[in-house]
Scaffold this motif. Structure first.
Motif, PDB file in Angstrom:
ATOM      1  N   ALA A  99       0.718  -1.049  -0.129  1.00 40.62           N
ATOM      2  CA  ALA A  99      -0.050  -0.123   0.027  1.00 40.62           C
ATOM      3  C   ALA A  99       0.652   1.369  -0.052  1.00 40.62           C
ATOM      4  CB  ALA A  99      -0.905   0.022   1.139  1.00 40.62           C
ATOM      5  N   LEU A 100       1.893   1.228   0.839  1.00 43.75           N
ATOM      6  CA  LEU A 100       2.835   2.540   1.044  1.00 43.75           C
ATOM      7  C   LEU A 100       3.714   2.503  -0.449  1.00 43.75           C
ATOM      8  CD1 LEU A 100       4.193   2.808   4.665  1.00 43.75           C
ATOM      9  CD2 LEU A 100       2.110   3.931   3.338  1.00 43.75           C
ATOM     10  N   LYS A 101       3.896   1.383  -1.131  1.00 48.08           N
ATOM     11  CA  LYS A 101       4.679   1.637  -2.209  1.00 48.08           C
ATOM     12  C   LYS A 101       3.828   2.173  -3.334  1.00 48.08           C
ATOM     13  CE  LYS A 101       6.945  -1.308  -5.602  1.00 48.08           C
ATOM     14  NZ  LYS A 101       7.302  -2.733  -6.117  1.00 48.08           N
TER      15      LYS A 101
ATOM     16  N   VAL B 144       1.770   4.630  -2.715  1.00 44.54           N
ATOM     17  CA  VAL B 144       1.569   6.061  -2.433  1.00 44.54           C
ATOM     18  C   VAL B 144       2.747   6.793  -3.017  1.00 44.54           C
ATOM     19  CG1 VAL B 144       1.525   7.859  -0.589  1.00 44.54           C
ATOM     20  CG2 VAL B 144       0.050   5.617  -0.320  1.00 44.54           C
ATOM     21  N   TYR B 145       3.983   6.063  -2.838  1.00 46.15           N
ATOM     22  CA  TYR B 145       5.372   6.647  -3.182  1.00 46.15           C
ATOM     23  C   TYR B 145       5.274   6.662  -4.679  1.00 46.15           C
ATOM     24  CZ  TYR B 145       9.937   7.610  -3.263  1.00 46.15           C
ATOM     25  OH  TYR B 145      11.429   8.448  -3.360  1.00 46.15           O
ATOM     26  N   GLU B 146       4.614   5.871  -5.411  1.00 45.42           N
ATOM     27  CA  GLU B 146       4.573   5.910  -6.875  1.00 45.42           C
ATOM     28  C   GLU B 146       3.719   6.846  -7.264  1.00 45.42           C
ATOM     29  OE1 GLU B 146       3.330   2.181  -8.407  1.00 45.42           O
ATOM     30  OE2 GLU B 146       5.130   1.130  -7.787  1.00 45.42           O
ATOM     31  N   ALA B 147       2.589   7.340  -6.514  1.00 43.74           N
ATOM     32  CA  ALA B 147       1.633   8.383  -6.695  1.00 43.74           C
ATOM     33  C   ALA B 147       2.357   9.633  -6.751  1.00 43.74           C
ATOM     34  CB  ALA B 147       0.382   8.239  -5.991  1.00 43.74           C
ATOM     35  N   LEU B 148       3.012   9.818  -5.500  1.00 42.98           N
ATOM     36  CA  LEU B 148       3.673  11.081  -5.278  1.00 42.98           C
ATOM     37  C   LEU B 148       5.068  11.236  -6.165  1.00 42.98           C
ATOM     38  CD1 LEU B 148       4.087  10.916  -1.345  1.00 42.98           C
ATOM     39  CD2 LEU B 148       2.515  12.286  -2.701  1.00 42.98           C
TER      40      LEU B 148
ATOM     41  N   LEU C 269       7.051  13.803  -0.920  1.00 41.34           N
ATOM     42  CA  LEU C 269       7.911  12.480  -1.273  1.00 41.34           C
ATOM     43  C   LEU C 269       8.796  11.900  -0.541  1.00 41.34           C
ATOM     44  CD1 LEU C 269       7.766  10.848  -3.891  1.00 41.34           C
ATOM     45  CD2 LEU C 269       9.385  12.015  -4.889  1.00 41.34           C
ATOM     46  N   ASN C 270       9.693  13.047   0.008  1.00 41.69           N
ATOM     47  CA  ASN C 270      10.765  12.682   1.105  1.00 41.69           C
ATOM     48  C   ASN C 270      10.211  12.271   2.333  1.00 41.69           C
ATOM     49  OD1 ASN C 270      12.862  13.358  -0.675  1.00 41.69           O
ATOM     50  ND2 ASN C 270      12.876  15.707  -0.138  1.00 41.69           N
ATOM     51  N   ASP C 271       9.017  12.865   2.759  1.00 39.05           N
ATOM     52  CA  ASP C 271       8.380  12.455   4.172  1.00 39.05           C
ATOM     53  C   ASP C 271       7.856  10.955   3.688  1.00 39.05           C
ATOM     54  OD1 ASP C 271       7.085  12.948   6.711  1.00 39.05           O
ATOM     55  OD2 ASP C 271       5.411  12.403   5.397  1.00 39.05           O
ATOM     56  N   GLN C 272       7.338  10.653   2.619  1.00 37.59           N
ATOM     57  CA  GLN C 272       6.623   9.289   2.453  1.00 37.59           C
ATOM     58  C   GLN C 272       8.130   8.092   2.318  1.00 37.59           C
ATOM     59  OE1 GLN C 272       3.513   8.686   2.257  1.00 37.59           O
ATOM     60  NE2 GLN C 272       3.790   6.464   2.418  1.00 37.59           N
ATOM     61  N   LYS C 273       9.106   8.750   1.698  1.00 38.79           N
ATOM     62  CA  LYS C 273      10.342   7.688   2.099  1.00 38.79           C
ATOM     63  C   LYS C 273      10.567   7.309   3.499  1.00 38.79           C
ATOM     64  CE  LYS C 273      14.855   6.935  -0.142  1.00 38.79           C
ATOM     65  NZ  LYS C 273      15.361   6.151   1.182  1.00 38.79           N
TER      66      LYS C 273
ATOM     67  N   ASP D   4      10.441   3.694   4.981  1.00 32.45           N
ATOM     68  CA  ASP D   4      11.630   2.958   5.573  1.00 32.45           C
ATOM     69  C   ASP D   4      11.288   2.677   6.873  1.00 32.45           C
ATOM     70  OD1 ASP D   4      13.045   3.481   3.235  1.00 32.45           O
ATOM     71  OD2 ASP D   4      14.070   5.134   3.648  1.00 32.45           O
ATOM     72  N   ASN D   5      10.511   3.464   7.782  1.00 32.33           N
ATOM     73  CA  ASN D   5      10.190   3.160   9.036  1.00 32.33           C
ATOM     74  C   ASN D   5       9.442   1.962   9.101  1.00 32.33           C
ATOM     75  OD1 ASN D   5      10.140   4.028  12.000  1.00 32.33           O
ATOM     76  ND2 ASN D   5       8.037   4.301  11.613  1.00 32.33           N
ATOM     77  N   LEU D   6       8.228   1.622   8.077  1.00 33.85           N
ATOM     78  CA  LEU D   6       7.430   0.609   8.097  1.00 33.85           C
ATOM     79  C   LEU D   6       8.117  -0.398   7.896  1.00 33.85           C
ATOM     80  CD1 LEU D   6       4.839  -0.793   8.406  1.00 33.85           C
ATOM     81  CD2 LEU D   6       4.286  -0.219   6.083  1.00 33.85           C
TER      82      LEU D   6
END
Length: 514
Positions: free
Chosen positions: A310-312, A314-318, A393-397, A401-403
């Motif tokens: 799911a988070l991947k 979101v990162y692709e969308a950003l 984008l940086n925040d989502q990374k 990484d935290n997850l």
């Protein structure tokens, strides 16, 4: 009597069968969190439909009917023909379609028709044609606008649409992880309910043992082999065991309500939950081995965990939105190709209306091009949006990484809990077997007068504690299995028909390639 039997049968039929697969499946209809997660997917689908609307065909039309009266000046020579008032009738109709293409262009096709007449008997060529002589004009217009800088190309124009698709996938994966978590909670609640049910049985068995000791003590007192004062100690022990049984029944009541709450049942429905049907998994059923490798479970989690997927998304969308924001910082330079065809006719009658588009006289054709340029001098809006999306984008990374880090920690913890729960279960079984033998031996010694009542009560309490600890060890082992399943993303599965739950998910650890 028949009425009572009927009521009891009706109550029995209304019981909710309490097996793991049944109550887990019921949760999909009852659990509010699972129901809400479906709405999240539907909401994301609605967002996608909104983004698709950018490429919808838009039709437009207009109709104008106007009647005007103009009082002429006395010096106006037209007074001799229109009696000082010039009356004009005008009708205009327009219709067209406009569409933005996914390749970036915008097309526009329209039809315009106009009609007018007046009470002045002369036409535009100063010919006397009579009052209210009609003038018809029709025009077909076409334009195609091609962005040259901002908004150029399919990669830019379809960003919002593709981002919405990614968020639909994100919602689906979040829904899958939410479902897994809720099934995990149901699993925990079920094993707690099963443990509470078995605890009541253990305390009742203990009561039975104490009553048995009471009978033996009474017989020994009658035979003058034990002092009469020993009966007081046994009665005190029996009262204490009855108290513990009442507490165990209260815990069973609470565990039943907690299980119902995890499923999504009401208080009344929770009370209808029947006795638990599924026993604890055995170590052999779990397919546990001593040579299991934690890294294989970590690898499995990276492949299966829905929240990671799911988070991947979101990162692709950003990333896509960042490209769009960068494109929006460029100037807007559009090239528009124009073409029109029109004609005119004069006269009254429906045939003149249609011939206004085909008449050779008055025909007008044109082609052309227009270049338009727009660019804010400071361009702070576009620059600010680009900065914000890069920050996101940086925040989502960091979030991703935290997850990933937490998944590794959770897998390590779940794997360690599984290993320890197996060891604890084996030791608890060993202790229980020994206490059962020891209590039996102590009973025989008590009957022959080789030990004291206090020792017998002590061994009895140790046996009860050992039974409870063995049951608790089994619950810990069962919880460790489903927790490892959840952490590796293998507790539930999904196909085109929806989510499915296999009973093996509650009884065996996830299988890896190794």
């Amino acid at each position: 009597m028949l009425f009572v039997v009927y009521i009891n049968n009706l109550y029995g039929q209304s019981k909710i069968k309490c097996d793991l697969i049944g109550i887990s499946s019921k949760a999909f209809d009852k659990n509010p969190l699972l129901k809400r997660s479906i709405y999240t997917i539907q909401d994301a689908g609605a967002d996608f439909q909104i983004q698709k609307s950018v490429f919808d065909v838009n039709s437009y039309s207009g109709l104008l009917v106007r009647n005007s009266r103009y009082n002429l000046f006395d010096a106006d020579t037209r007074n001799q023909f229109v009696d000082k008032v010039l009356k004009t009738n005008t009708s205009e109709f327009s219709a067209g379609v406009r569409k933005k293409l996914r390749s970036g262009q915008t097309t526009d096709i329209s039809l315009n028709y106009g009609f007018n007449n007046s009470n002045l008997p002369f036409n535009s060529f100063n010919q006397n044609v009579g009052a209210y002589w009609g003038n018809h004009t029709s025009t077909i217009n076409f334009s195609l606008t091609q962005p040259l800088l901002r908004g150029r190309g399919r990669e830019v124009t379809t960003v919002s649409e593709r981002v919405s698709l990614l968020y639909i996938e994100n919602s689906k994966k979040n829904n899958e992880f939410t479902n897994s978590y809720e099934i995990l909670q149901i699993g925990f609640a079920y094993w707690n309910y099963f443990t509470a049910f078995k605890n009541v049985e253990i305390y009742k068995q203990n009561e039975s043992r104490v009553r048995n000791v009471l009978e033996i003590t009474n017989e020994l007192i009658k035979a003058d082999k034990k002092p009469a004062g020993d009966i007081v100690q046994v009665n005190a022990d029996l009262a204490n065991q009855e108290k513990l049984t009442i507490l165990a029944e209260q815990n069973l009541y609470t565990a039943r309500l907690n299980l119902g709450g995890a499923i999504g049942l009401s208080n009344e429905e929770s009370m209808l939950l029947d006795i638990p049907e599924n026993e604890f998994p055995t170590i052999s059923q779990s397919e546990y081995r001593n040579d299991l490798d934690k890294n294989t479970f970590l690898k499995l989690a990276k492949e299966k965990r829905a929240d990671l997927k799911a988070l991947k998304k979101v990162y692709e969308a950003l990333e896509m939105q960042a490209k769009l924001a960068a494109n929006n910082t460029t100037p807007q330079l559009d090239l528009t190709a124009l073409a029109s065809y029109g004609s005119a006719s004069m006269g009254n009658g429906i045939n003149e209306t249609f011939s206004s588009l085909t008449s050779n006289q008055g025909r007008n054709m044109s082609v052309g091009a227009k270049l338009s340029f727009t660019f804010p001098v400071n361009n702070n809006l576009a620059k600010g949006n680009l900065a914000k999306i890069n920050i996101a984008l940086n925040d989502q990374k960091v979030v991703n990484d935290n997850l990933q880090r937490n998944v590794e920690l959770n897998i390590s913890n779940a794997f360690n809990n599984l290993n320890n729960s197996v060891l604890i279960l084996e030791k608890a079984k060993e202790a229980l077997d020994n206490y059962q033998v020891a209590f039996k031996n102590e009973q025989e010694k008590f009957q022959t007068g080789l030990t004291t009542l206090l020792n017998l009560i002590l061994f009895q309490e140790r046996l009860t504690s050992s039974q409870l600890e063995y049951l608790q060890a089994y619950q810990q082992f069962a919880n460790a299995i489903i927790n490892l399943r959840h952490e590796t993303g293998t507790l539930i599965s999904q196909d085109i028909q929806g989510f499915t739950i296999d009973q093996k998910s509650f009884y065996s650890i996830p299988q890896t390639d190794n």
